[in-house]
Design a protein around this motif. Structure first.
Motif, PDB file in Angstrom:
ATOM      1  N   GLN A 134    -117.878  12.432 -21.536  1.00 21.89           N
ATOM      2  CA  GLN A 134    -117.619  12.766 -22.947  1.00 21.89           C
ATOM      3  C   GLN A 134    -117.163  14.218 -23.071  1.00 21.89           C
ATOM      4  O   GLN A 134    -116.228  14.523 -23.813  1.00 21.89           O
ATOM      5  CB  GLN A 134    -118.889  12.533 -23.781  1.00 21.89           C
ATOM      6  N   ARG A 135    -117.807  15.089 -22.314  1.00 23.78           N
ATOM      7  CA  ARG A 135    -117.413  16.507 -22.375  1.00 23.78           C
ATOM      8  C   ARG A 135    -115.981  16.676 -21.873  1.00 23.78           C
ATOM      9  O   ARG A 135    -115.198  17.463 -22.422  1.00 23.78           O
ATOM     10  CB  ARG A 135    -118.395  17.353 -21.559  1.00 23.78           C
ATOM     11  N   ALA A 136    -115.642  15.921 -20.856  1.00 22.74           N
ATOM     12  CA  ALA A 136    -114.276  16.009 -20.330  1.00 22.74           C
ATOM     13  C   ALA A 136    -113.254  15.503 -21.357  1.00 22.74           C
ATOM     14  O   ALA A 136    -112.171  16.073 -21.500  1.00 22.74           O
ATOM     15  CB  ALA A 136    -114.170  15.191 -19.045  1.00 22.74           C
ATOM     16  N   PHE A 137    -113.592  14.450 -22.077  1.00 23.82           N
ATOM     17  CA  PHE A 137    -112.685  13.952 -23.130  1.00 23.82           C
ATOM     18  C   PHE A 137    -112.472  15.023 -24.204  1.00 23.82           C
ATOM     19  O   PHE A 137    -111.374  15.181 -24.723  1.00 23.82           O
ATOM     20  CB  PHE A 137    -113.241  12.668 -23.765  1.00 23.82           C
ATOM     21  N   LEU A 138    -113.528  15.741 -24.536  1.00 30.60           N
ATOM     22  CA  LEU A 138    -113.390  16.800 -25.543  1.00 30.60           C
ATOM     23  C   LEU A 138    -112.474  17.914 -25.035  1.00 30.60           C
ATOM     24  O   LEU A 138    -111.588  18.375 -25.754  1.00 30.60           O
ATOM     25  CB  LEU A 138    -114.757  17.412 -25.863  1.00 30.60           C
ATOM     26  N   ALA A 139    -112.709  18.313 -23.809  1.00 28.83           N
ATOM     27  CA  ALA A 139    -111.971  19.459 -23.276  1.00 28.83           C
ATOM     28  C   ALA A 139    -110.523  19.118 -22.985  1.00 28.83           C
ATOM     29  O   ALA A 139    -109.635  19.944 -23.175  1.00 28.83           O
ATOM     30  CB  ALA A 139    -112.656  19.963 -22.010  1.00 28.83           C
ATOM     31  N   GLU A 140    -110.270  17.895 -22.515  1.00 30.52           N
ATOM     32  CA  GLU A 140    -108.902  17.492 -22.175  1.00 30.52           C
ATOM     33  C   GLU A 140    -108.158  16.929 -23.375  1.00 30.52           C
ATOM     34  O   GLU A 140    -106.990  16.611 -23.288  1.00 30.52           O
ATOM     35  CB  GLU A 140    -108.932  16.427 -21.067  1.00 30.52           C
ATOM     36  N   ASP A 141    -108.819  16.801 -24.522  1.00 30.03           N
ATOM     37  CA  ASP A 141    -108.242  16.145 -25.690  1.00 30.03           C
ATOM     38  C   ASP A 141    -107.793  14.724 -25.319  1.00 30.03           C
ATOM     39  O   ASP A 141    -106.658  14.322 -25.603  1.00 30.03           O
ATOM     40  CB  ASP A 141    -107.068  16.951 -26.239  1.00 30.03           C
ATOM     41  N   SER A 159     -88.375  21.443 -29.833  1.00 27.41           N
ATOM     42  CA  SER A 159     -88.038  22.560 -30.713  1.00 27.41           C
ATOM     43  C   SER A 159     -88.494  22.180 -32.117  1.00 27.41           C
ATOM     44  O   SER A 159     -87.826  21.402 -32.811  1.00 27.41           O
ATOM     45  CB  SER A 159     -86.529  22.809 -30.702  1.00 27.41           C
ATOM     46  N   ALA A 160     -89.657  22.687 -32.504  1.00 29.42           N
ATOM     47  CA  ALA A 160     -90.196  22.396 -33.839  1.00 29.42           C
ATOM     48  C   ALA A 160     -90.847  23.642 -34.422  1.00 29.42           C
ATOM     49  O   ALA A 160     -91.695  23.555 -35.299  1.00 29.42           O
ATOM     50  CB  ALA A 160     -91.205  21.248 -33.772  1.00 29.42           C
ATOM     51  N   GLY A 161     -90.465  24.791 -33.902  1.00 31.64           N
ATOM     52  CA  GLY A 161     -91.025  26.032 -34.416  1.00 31.64           C
ATOM     53  C   GLY A 161     -92.397  26.305 -33.845  1.00 31.64           C
ATOM     54  O   GLY A 161     -92.757  25.841 -32.756  1.00 31.64           O
ATOM     55  N   ARG A 162     -93.155  27.051 -34.616  1.00 33.63           N
ATOM     56  CA  ARG A 162     -94.459  27.518 -34.139  1.00 33.63           C
ATOM     57  C   ARG A 162     -95.434  26.358 -33.954  1.00 33.63           C
ATOM     58  O   ARG A 162     -95.540  25.489 -34.826  1.00 33.63           O
ATOM     59  CB  ARG A 162     -95.021  28.524 -35.158  1.00 33.63           C
ATOM     60  N   ILE A 163     -96.121  26.356 -32.833  1.00 31.39           N
ATOM     61  CA  ILE A 163     -97.125  25.334 -32.523  1.00 31.39           C
ATOM     62  C   ILE A 163     -98.497  25.942 -32.771  1.00 31.39           C
ATOM     63  O   ILE A 163     -98.879  26.923 -32.136  1.00 31.39           O
ATOM     64  CB  ILE A 163     -97.009  24.873 -31.052  1.00 31.39           C
ATOM     65  N   LYS A 164     -99.251  25.354 -33.679  1.00 36.57           N
ATOM     66  CA  LYS A 164    -100.513  25.979 -34.076  1.00 36.57           C
ATOM     67  C   LYS A 164    -101.668  25.628 -33.143  1.00 36.57           C
ATOM     68  O   LYS A 164    -102.551  26.439 -32.907  1.00 36.57           O
ATOM     69  CB  LYS A 164    -100.852  25.600 -35.514  1.00 36.57           C
ATOM     70  N   VAL A 165    -101.692  24.415 -32.648  1.00 36.92           N
ATOM     71  CA  VAL A 165    -102.760  24.010 -31.729  1.00 36.92           C
ATOM     72  C   VAL A 165    -102.066  23.410 -30.499  1.00 36.92           C
ATOM     73  O   VAL A 165    -101.874  22.198 -30.412  1.00 36.92           O
ATOM     74  CB  VAL A 165    -103.710  22.985 -32.378  1.00 36.92           C
ATOM     75  N   PRO A 166    -101.699  24.248 -29.542  1.00 38.85           N
ATOM     76  CA  PRO A 166    -100.833  23.767 -28.458  1.00 38.85           C
ATOM     77  C   PRO A 166    -101.380  22.567 -27.699  1.00 38.85           C
ATOM     78  O   PRO A 166    -100.639  21.632 -27.386  1.00 38.85           O
ATOM     79  CB  PRO A 166    -100.709  24.998 -27.553  1.00 38.85           C
ATOM     80  N   GLN A 167    -102.674  22.577 -27.392  1.00 44.08           N
ATOM     81  CA  GLN A 167    -103.199  21.482 -26.581  1.00 44.08           C
ATOM     82  C   GLN A 167    -103.120  20.148 -27.345  1.00 44.08           C
ATOM     83  O   GLN A 167    -102.819  19.108 -26.776  1.00 44.08           O
ATOM     84  CB  GLN A 167    -104.646  21.784 -26.173  1.00 44.08           C
ATOM     85  N   MET A 168    -103.387  20.222 -28.629  1.00 41.29           N
ATOM     86  CA  MET A 168    -103.307  18.993 -29.423  1.00 41.29           C
ATOM     87  C   MET A 168    -101.848  18.558 -29.602  1.00 41.29           C
ATOM     88  O   MET A 168    -101.540  17.367 -29.580  1.00 41.29           O
ATOM     89  CB  MET A 168    -103.964  19.229 -30.784  1.00 41.29           C
ATOM     90  N   ALA A 169    -100.965  19.533 -29.762  1.00 40.86           N
ATOM     91  CA  ALA A 169     -99.541  19.194 -29.885  1.00 40.86           C
ATOM     92  C   ALA A 169     -99.048  18.533 -28.603  1.00 40.86           C
ATOM     93  O   ALA A 169     -98.247  17.584 -28.645  1.00 40.86           O
ATOM     94  CB  ALA A 169     -98.735  20.454 -30.187  1.00 40.86           C
ATOM     95  N   ARG A 170     -99.534  19.026 -27.477  1.00 33.23           N
ATOM     96  CA  ARG A 170     -99.134  18.407 -26.209  1.00 33.23           C
ATOM     97  C   ARG A 170     -99.601  16.950 -26.152  1.00 33.23           C
ATOM     98  O   ARG A 170     -98.856  16.053 -25.757  1.00 33.23           O
ATOM     99  CB  ARG A 170     -99.745  19.186 -25.031  1.00 33.23           C
ATOM    100  N   THR A 171    -100.843  16.706 -26.570  1.00 31.81           N
ATOM    101  CA  THR A 171    -101.345  15.330 -26.592  1.00 31.81           C
ATOM    102  C   THR A 171    -100.457  14.454 -27.469  1.00 31.81           C
ATOM    103  O   THR A 171    -100.152  13.302 -27.135  1.00 31.81           O
ATOM    104  CB  THR A 171    -102.789  15.287 -27.145  1.00 31.81           C
ATOM    105  N   GLN A 172    -100.034  15.014 -28.594  1.00 28.83           N
ATOM    106  CA  GLN A 172     -99.199  14.257 -29.523  1.00 28.83           C
ATOM    107  C   GLN A 172     -97.849  13.916 -28.880  1.00 28.83           C
ATOM    108  O   GLN A 172     -97.355  12.803 -28.995  1.00 28.83           O
ATOM    109  CB  GLN A 172     -98.991  15.106 -30.790  1.00 28.83           C
ATOM    110  N   VAL A 173     -97.271  14.885 -28.199  1.00 25.15           N
ATOM    111  CA  VAL A 173     -95.976  14.645 -27.548  1.00 25.15           C
ATOM    112  C   VAL A 173     -96.140  13.631 -26.414  1.00 25.15           C
ATOM    113  O   VAL A 173     -95.324  12.714 -26.260  1.00 25.15           O
ATOM    114  CB  VAL A 173     -95.388  15.969 -27.017  1.00 25.15           C
TER     115      VAL A 173
END
Ligand code: FES
Length: 942
Positions: A141-148, A826-840
């Motif tokens: 569970q901790r790993a899921f949190l940290a790795e998103d 290319s979408a401008g400023r990324i506010k939460v990079p790790q979450m944006a990466r998960t989304q991509v």
């Protein structure tokens, strides 16, 4: 591959290992199924599941607590957990053991509880997600949190339970060794994630197995609602259970085209356990697709409801349905809508407005944007044919089902003068408005709840049938009613991306400039209208010489809905392969060609990034370079999406000594919008994001936008920032007025003053509660159109993706694999990079799944969906995800508040096209039909 016992196979069919063990004499039980020695045989050994048809007294220990239950023979173990014991962490995803969302541990081994008879639990010990981990959480569970390792979170409890079993077995055997991604994927093959969190899940499990999360202090959740999701505490609509709640079941048309000739509603009302019946098709009425809602019943439980609709006395006069675009366009085809007036009742397939179009037979259109320079297009093609380069081809794309893991679900209850609805929706605020209009209730008399939503992808925007059915039945029954679609209905009717056929012609001048683009697209939208494909091709390259036309082809198939980047994947499947073909014809690098056709600075920077990728630089420069059984190729494609925002949305901050709550009638469908708001507030105040609690999913909170079209983050982030700025100003006033501090000014984390610094927490402790509201303002750079369309404003600058994919074709089997993926955004400023990466990454997984695995198929004789389960409708599993690299270019978008824009759609629309281009690179054959099934390439011989 791992030698740790794997669940390969048993979750994908049959009754599961435990079920099988209990259906045969114990001596034949599989050795890895541990059976409590003192447990009596649960039932007499039986040769078939009929052995569990009888009700029985069952003693079972669940999460350490013994229970004595009288269970019906038809009750699955999942129903026992959820309905009898109120343990809703295990989810019903598919109901046939394919998705693993319902996974629990039975005597320590993972099992799909939806398939397991409840009576088979007799004498067993069951562990559900609620008992995994404790206060400090399990390392997995901790790993899921940290790795998103999650998005919507609906699959997460099942994944965590499966992964815990694998982790514990792995650690026992391999100590601190890290399993490979293939070993993890193999072990978790019975679990599916529709959001595409695959790479994060693989990484999380591997890292947990390597011991990286053994210490509780190693946890730092990326997503603010992640703990609720990994512990099973997140409460989705399917988990809602109110006092006196009834179950709503829908009787659907078995015919693609038919007239209802008789229906005995009175008999239905009198059926055992039935409390209300509502008809949606009257005698004499017609149905136009198999699966259409005919009537619904509210019953005391699901079994009574199912029995009632299965016994319904109903008579049809069937007609021959028009199935598929070929049949619909054939000369003499029966019109699905006989008149334009009848067509007015057709559902919309569009995310926004439906453009008007003429009706001829089953063809509706043409729909052509007014500013096309049609007259000059042919002139330019004539020149390109003579002195330049042209390419013309017809591409086709299949219908793709949304099949969100949380099915469409609604629970409704009527109160004095009002209506309260829990619903799995992408548009909490808009749905409350829709319901109040539909039921003629005053604004504010309808309250919609959606605290957690198991994804939507476009299929859950606005008022869907499950909401209407739940509300109608609840009104009639005078009791709360829950409607949850089963997986067959979910796949057949709850959400389908339209298929398309796209005839495209592209021309380049002698010097390689874009000469002209022409295309005619036919959307396979069943009974719905407004599917747009060709118009999306307009967005990508700059030229006034485009003539792009869309038609709807009407047929007796279920209506379609917008699906992540609606129209985009089919449009780019054609356009980006046509661009690739022009580049090959010219002997030119495909990125270099696009550079000339695209002056946008952001895309130019993405192309710079692509040119630095070692794998791309080192690729073979000729097609078909590999000659053996396995052929590898690289493909490139550009993706773009419409840049949109909804202004006027609001975020309210309720700040007190108890903390800060950010409230809005928004929803988090797994897109991370709660986290976007928390991070925006935290960053503005200079505090940690976990100091901000976000309350979404209640229409009583300030008005918000729908989560579709990549609009949520760009709409909500600036509203949250404004609210936080106002709160900060209010805290400065607290420092001065209440604490008597001089020269107080806002500072990160609190307020600076003449004598020092006071923190946000201390200021709130000294203050009465503060409530402020932030609103999404106009953007300083203005908009592409001077007016709002469907409440949305559009920017000039488009978000873009540069997608490189490496594929491998097995020429003996025809199977194509996406091996590696590089996605530049290319979408401008990324506010939460790790979450944006998960989304991509999720967008890429969905793109790969669309291209290679998914296909909705209809019975040509009846119009029924043949692929109505997650066995025959295959979505990408963990092992199907390519290795991924994600790059963000954060420049541009200076005219947008917050300097950033949505990226979710842009990231998925080009994936299929890049795979098509890679296959051409690998083989010299240009694929034109999606999906890329093995038979697409069987003619390529090693
Ligand atoms: Fe896996 Fe949504 S996070 S289905």
């Amino acid at each position: 591959m791992s030698d740790v016992p794997s669940r390969r196979g048993f979750l994908r069919g049959g009754v599961g290992a435990l079920g099988a063990a209990l259906l045969v004499p114990r001596a034949a039980a599989e050795p890895d199924v541990r059976i409590a020695p003192a447990a009596p045989a649960p039932v007499a050994p039986a040769a078939s599941p009929a052995g569990f048809s009888e009700s029985a007294a069952v003693r079972v220990t669940v999460n350490g607590t013994p229970h004595a239950l009288r269970l019906g023979g038809g009750e699955a173990a999942l129903d026992v957990m959820r309905e009898r014991l109120g343990l809703t962490g295990a989810k019903r995803g598919c109901g046939h053991g394919a998705c693993g969302a319902c996974t629990v541990l039975v005597d320590g081994a993972p099992h799909a509880s939806c398939l397991l008879p409840g009576v088979a639990l007799h004498g067993r010990s069951v562990t559900t997600i609620e008992a995994v981990g404790g206060a400090d959480l399990h390392p997995v569970q901790r790993a899921f949190l940290a790795e998103d390792g999650l998005q919507c979170g609906y699959c997460t409890p099942g994944f965590v339970v499966s992964a815990v079993a694998f982790h514990d077995a792995w650690r026992a055997k391999h100590a601190g060794a890290r399993p490979s991604a293939a070993e993890v994927a193999d072990a978790l093959e019975g679990n599916l994630c529709r959001c595409g969190a695959h790479p994060r899940i693989l990484a999380a499990v591997a890292r947990a197995c390597a011991g990286e999360f053994d210490a509780p202090s190693t946890v730092s959740p990326v997503r603010v609602d992640a703990v609720a999701k990994v512990t099973g505490r997140a409460r989705y609509t399917t988990d809602v259970k109110l006092d006196g709640q009834l179950e709503g079941l829908i009787l659907r048309s078995p015919h693609g085209s038919a007239t209802l000739t008789a229906l005995d509603v009175d008999a239905l009302r009198a059926a055992p356990g039935v409390k209300a019946v509502v008809a949606y098709v009257n005698v004499g009425g017609v149905v136009r697709f198999a699966g259409q809602e005919v009537l619904a019943v509210a019953a005391v439980d699901r079994a009574a409801g199912l029995a009632a609709i299965e016994g319904a006395r109903i008579t049809w006069t069937p007609a021959t349905p028009v199935v598929g675009m070929v049949a619909a366009r054939a000369a003499g085809a029966t019109p699905v809508f006989a008149t334009k007036k009848a067509l007015d009742t057709a559902p919309s397939a569009a995310e926004g407005a439906v453009f008007p179009g003429a009706l001829a037979g089953n063809l509706r259109g043409p729909v052509r944007l007014p500013f096309a320079r049609v007259a000059q297009v042919e002139e330019r093609f004539a020149v390109a044919r003579t002195s330049g380069t042209t390419y013309k081809e017809t591409f086709s794309a299949h219908s793709q089902c949304h099949t969100t893991l949380e099915p469409h679900a609604a629970v409704a209850r009527w109160l004095d003068g009002g209506l309260e609805v829990w619903v799995s929706t992408q548009s909490v605020h808009d749905l409350a408005v829709d319901l109040s209009e539909h039921y003629a209730l005053p604004t504010g008399a309808v309250r919609v709840h959606a605290e957690y939503v198991g994804a939507g992808f476009g299929a859950k925007v606005g008022m869907q049938m499950e909401s209407r059915v739940a509300c109608d039945l609840a009104k009639l029954a005078g009791a709360p009613v829950r409607v949850v679609l089963d997986r067959a209905a979910e796949i057949a009717v709850a959400g389908v991306r339209p298929g398309a056929e796209f005839e495209i012609e592209l021309g380049a001048t002698a010097d390689g400039a874009l000469a002209a683009l022409r295309g005619v697209a036919y959307g396979d939208g069943g009974v719905s209208v407004g599917s747009s494909v060709a118009v999306l091709a307009r967005l990508v390259y700059d030229s006034p010489y485009k003539d792009l036309v869309d038609y709807d082809v009407l047929s007796n198939a279920p209506p379609v809905k917008p699906f992540r980047g609606p129209g985009g994947p089919a449009a780019l499947w054609a356009l980006e392969q046509a661009v690739d073909a022009i580049a090959w014809k010219r002997g030119e690098d495909p990125v270099a060609l696009r550079r000339r056709w695209t002056p946008h600075a952001g895309r130019q920077r993405l192309y710079d990034w692509v040119d630095t990728l070692p794998a791309w630089k080192e690729r073979a420069r000729e097609v078909g370079a590999d000659k053996g059984r396995y052929r590898r190729g690289f493909g490139f494609a550009t993706g773009v999406w419409m840049p949109m925002v909804q202004t006027g949305v609001e975020v309210r901050l309720e700040a007190s000594r108890d903390g800060i709550v950010a409230a809005s009638a928004c929803q988090d469908t797994g897109n991370g919008s709660k986290s976007v708001v928390a991070y925006a507030v935290a960053e503005t105040l200079g505090i940690a994001p976990d100091r901000v609690r976000v309350r979404f999913g209640d229409s009583a909170d300030p008005a918000s936008c729908a989560s579709s079209g990549s609009r949520t983050a760009v709409s909500m982030g600036p509203a949250a920032e404004e609210a936080a700025s106002e709160l900060h100003a209010a805290l400065v006033a607290v420092a001065e007025d209440r604490l008597g501090l001089r020269d107080a000014v806002a500072a990160p984390g609190g307020v600076k003053h003449a004598a020092g610094f006071v923190s946000v927490a201390d200021l709130l402790a000294a203050s009465p509660p503060i409530t402020v509201t932030g609103r999404r303002r106009r953007d300083p750079g203005g908009y592409y159109l001077p007016f709002a369309a469907s409440g949305l404003r559009f920017f000039d600058e488009t978000p873009a993706a540069a997608q490189v994919t490496e594929v491998e074709l097995d020429t003996r089997t025809g199977i194509v694999r996406a091996r590696r993926s590089w996605t530049g955004i290319s979408a401008g400023r990324i506010k939460v990079p790790q979450m944006a990466r998960t989304q991509v990454e999720g967008a890429v997984v969905q793109g790969v799944s669309y291209a290679l695995y998914e296909e909705r198929r209809l019975d040509p004789a009846t119009g029924r969906t043949l692929t109505a389960d997650l066995e025959t409708y295959r979505i990408a599993g963990l092992a199907d995800a390519p290795e991924m690299d994600v790059h963000f270019d954060e420049g541009g978008f200076e005219g947008v508040l917050g300097n950033g824009i949505g990226l979710s759609e842009a990231a998925t629309v080009a994936v299929a096209a890049s795979i098509g281009n890679a296959l051409y690179h690998a083989t010299g054959q240009r694929p034109t039909r999606l999906p890329l099934r093995p038979d697409s390439f069987l003619e390529v011989r090693s």
